[in-house]
Design an enzyme around this catalytic site. Structure first.
Site, PDB file in Angstrom:
ATOM      1  CG  ASP A  51      -2.293   0.584   0.912  1.00 20.34           C
ATOM      2  OD1 ASP A  51      -2.352   1.806   0.668  1.00 20.34           O
ATOM      3  OD2 ASP A  51      -3.299  -0.148   0.909  1.00 20.34           O
TER       4      ASP A  51
ATOM      5  CG  HIS B 231      -5.195   3.948   0.283  1.00 21.60           C
ATOM      6  ND1 HIS B 231      -4.716   2.659   0.227  1.00 21.60           N
ATOM      7  CD2 HIS B 231      -6.394   3.924  -0.353  1.00 21.60           C
ATOM      8  CE1 HIS B 231      -5.581   1.884  -0.411  1.00 21.60           C
ATOM      9  NE2 HIS B 231      -6.608   2.632  -0.765  1.00 21.60           N
TER      10      HIS B 231
ATOM     11  CB  SER C 209      -9.025   0.565  -0.806  1.00 19.89           C
ATOM     12  OG  SER C 209      -8.395   0.743  -2.041  1.00 19.89           O
TER      13      SER C 209
END
Length: 520
Positions: free
Chosen positions: A148, A201, A516
């Site tokens: 990620d 994120h 996600s």
């Protein structure tokens, strides 16, 4: 008699061609349509597993070929940069070469939304609570690799440690550094000593998996984790890019670190043969549980599943909306009323959506009198927050137009029925930007029409409200079938409006939406 051939089969027949030329005799060259970004002169050369040594020696000895990385397991091949007269057809003609791929560029895709994971019904809906209470399972003894944007491992709910005894973060590394950009002719790849997250994120994904409370309870807080950072900080255009070569390198590292599970909340449209999918399939064939987001292109219809989720044996994950929405509280004060509501702040804004005192808010209009604001604003917004509905142009365009008119902030509101999604704005938008629901936006607009209104923002106070679309497939969640007509996604999980951890420099917590979030 007419025979109708599915478009996916016709497209599959195109893979392996370069222009109108013949397929090279030994390997196949994969070409992408013009709208797919690739790194010029960079290729991933996949080898046949039983003939890797010969093409590796040939490539290392070829003039004008620079070997960037040698993949030995589970994906076998090389990332190379070529110059001079060397073409991908030359590479494909080497004995032992299976396929040659341009090094494709991928942009991080996600949306903001909100949910409070301390609510037990979410873990009840997924079965996590039963696994905890009846089976005593919290992830202890399991190693999970996350690929990620990195992680704020010093977040108090994520252990506040890195590779120390007893720390949940025992593995991982940075593969890109902060300044990699697809748009640079000579991109800078300078990895940091640790995979620190400057996007948010990866920290959000990590919280869904690993958070230890009190505000967020992860799915497997007892597990041991590794973070493999493949995305840099947002570039000058606000994009957050990576490439096939970088992601496959991270997958290789996660495999060699011995993870039982590798989870990837990333991807783009692709095939089972594309490098990320092929590598993920090889991992799955070796017994690793590989989980990947199916994609956020559901509004585009069918056959929108992403690679690597379309890889053989990969668990492709779709998203359902959460049953609640949790966001940072703003207070609206008018001549007639005072009310509060949750907001989704911009994940890339340089300023948090926080104002010291009551700040005027007005409904902005462009030079055509349109409240959608996709062209220059008609009147000065100096000292005021602009209320603007979504639609007709990007969030970034609306925010920039308001900023150019002097606004001190932008409050966007959704179209009717839309989930709360991520608000991505580029670095040159320096004013705070946030998003509210359609219903709350209309309420503010009606209040403004009756007289002056102001906004205040108690810092980091959160509000949770019921979300009527909870449990239904998220509008953004990509649909199958795969390009090979396989079923996709394999499973769905809560991914719309998920409240989780966020880098401490960006407010510590945020709500986001996307496959996600469903993937972890």
């Amino acid at each position: 008699m007419r025979i109708l051939v599915p478009a996916a089969i016709l497209a599959a027949a195109h893979v392996g061609r370069v222009g109108a030329g013949p397929v090279p005799p030994r390997g196949r060259v994969v070409s992408y349509p013009d709208h797919i970004p690739v790194k010029a002169g960079e290729f991933i050369v996949e080898f046949h597993d039983d003939a890797a040594d010969s093409p590796a020696r040939r490539l290392r000895g070829m003039p004008s070929v620079s070997v960037d990385h040698y993949y030995d397991s589970p994906f076998v091949g090389m990332a190379v940069t070529v110059g001079g007269s060397v073409s991908p057809s030359h590479l494909a003609g080497i004995a032992g070469v299976k396929r040659v791929f341009p090094n494709r560029v991928h942009m991080l895709s996600y949306l903001p939304g909100d949910q409070n994971l301390t609510s037990t019904y979410l873990h009840e809906a997924t079965g996590v609570q039963r696994a905890r209470e009846e089976l005593g399972l919290d992830g202890k003894g399991v190693k999970i690799g996350i690929i990620d944007t990195g992680v704020d491992y010093m977040h108090p709910e994520l252990g506040a440690c890195w590779k120390t005894p007893g720390c949940p973060w025992q593995y991982g590394q940075d593969f890109v550094g902060d300044n990699f950009s697809f748009y640079d002719p000579n991109p800078v790849i300078k990895p940091n000593p640790t995979p620190v997250d400057c996007v948010g994120h990866g920290t959000h994904v990590s919280g869904i998996l690993a958070a230890q409370g009190p505000l967020v309870q992860g799915v497997a807080p007892g597990a041991t984790f590794g973070m493999y950072r493949v995305f840099a900080c947002p570039d000058q255009r606000g994009s957050i890019p990576t490439t096939d070569a970088i992601v496959v390198k991270a997958m290789e590292a996660a495999y060699k670190d011995g993870h039982d599970i590798i989870t990837m909340s990333l991807g783009a449209g692709g095939w089972a043969e594309s490098p990320m999918s092929a590598c993920a399939a090889s991992l799955a064939a070796r017994g690793v549980v590989v989980v990947a987001g199916n994609g956020n292109q559901g509004v585009n219809g069918l056959i929108t599943s992403n690679a690597p989720a379309v890889g053989d044996g990969v668990i492709a994950v779709g998203s359902v909306d959460n049953w609640s929405f949790t966001g940072i509280t703003i207070v609206i004060t008018t001549l007639q009323d005072r009310f509060d509501m949750p907001t989704q702040p911009s994940s890339q804004s340089n300023s948090p959506f926080v104002f010291a005192g009551d700040t005027p808010i007005v409904a902005a209009k462009d030079s055509n009198g349109d409240t959608n604001v996709c062209s220059p604003v008609a009147a000065s917004l100096a000292g005021r927050i602009a209320l603007i509905p979504t639609g007709n142009c990007t969030y970034a365009q609306k925010a920039m137009l308001a900023q150019q008119a002097g606004a001190v902030g932008v409050l966007l509101y959704n179209a009717e029925g839309e989930a709360m999604v991520g608000v991505a704005v580029p670095k040159n938008v320096t004013i705070p930007v946030a998003l509210v629901t359609y219903e709350d936006g209309v309420r503010i607009a009606k209040a403004i029409a009756l007289g002056p209104a102001t906004v205040s923002t108690p810092n980091n106070n959160a509000t949770t409200v019921a979300y009527p679309l909870g449990g239904k497939m998220s509008l953004f969640s990509s649909f199958g079938p795969t390009p090979e007509l396989g079923l996709s996604p394999a499973i769905s999980a809560p991914g719309g409006n998920i409240w989780s951890t966020y880098p401490r420099t960006k407010g510590s917590y945020i709500s986001m939406s996307g496959t996600s979030m469903a993937t972890p």
